[in-house]
Scaffold this motif. Structure first.
Motif: not given
Length: 227
Positions: A193-209
């Protein structure tokens, strides 16, 4: 002298047999009560529809709120004309059991609102019904439009054991809470479970790589189920 003594049972019996305990409603009173209940129920219907934030909007449940308001008003008008009938109806309603699960706690609020509006309409308190509906409707509308600073999401990652350390390293950069972790023959499914203040999903690209990461999913979470 003994015949003049009146006990409590005699007073109670005479009270129930007194004609004043039985009232009559005119056709105008009935129509006004049902019309007020209908107008208030329609207002509740509108507020529920524009403020609904759940997964799947149910038109049938919303329509139930309108009909419930009118039925409650009819019940109140019925028992208000006859004290004896009111006692019997209370006993009859006490055996009714509703087993439909309410997933959204706010749905319970709307149900109580519909019942309360029906009670006040059936009792002839039309001004109270309208003012109460307007005030409650405004409160619900304003609160439903309030923006939350943090939006809660569920992050689901499927990866192999070789990517375990790197996944943990990336997750430490996020404000997360581990919800579940399933291991199946060196394949891992992690839900956080994570909390995001803005729609910044760049961490998903890092995890996917990362080597060994099969897929990364992110879904909105409201506490009971994903959206």
């Amino acid at each position: 002298m003994g015949n003049e003594v009146t006990n409590f049972n005699d007073i109670l019996k005479n009270s129930f047999l007194n004609e004043s305990m039985f009232g009559n409603l005119s056709a105008i009173d009935i129509l006004l009560g049902l019309l007020t209940a209908f107008m208030t129920g329609a207002f509740i219907y509108f507020i529920y529809k524009i403020t609904y934030k759940g997964v799947l909007y149910s038109p049938s449940f919303n329509l139930t709120l309108l009909i419930m308001t009118m039925i409650t008003a009819l019940v109140i008008m019925t028992i208000s004309t006859n004290v004896v009938l009111s006692l019997g109806m209370v006993g009859a309603l006490s055996i009714v059991r509703f087993r439909t699960a309410i997933k959204d706690p706010l749905d319970v609020v709307f149900m109580f609102w519909a019942i309360a509006a029906g009670i006040s309409s059936g009792a002839g308190l039309y001004l109270l019904t309208f003012i109460g509906a307007i005030v409650i409707g405004i409160v619900i509308f304003v609160l439903s439009r309030k923006k939350h600073t943090d939006i809660v999401y569920l992050l689901v990652i499927h990866y192999t054991e070789e990517a375990n350390d790197e996944v943990k390293r990336e997750l430490q950069k996020l404000n997360y809470t581990l919800k579940s972790k399933v291991v199946r023959k060196k394949h891992i499914e992690l839900t956080a479970e994570i909390g995001l203040k803005i729609d910044n999903t760049s961490f998903m690209d890092k995890l996917g790589e990362l080597n060994g990461v099969q897929d990364v999913s992110l879904v909105q979470y409201n506490g009971d189920y994903a959206v």
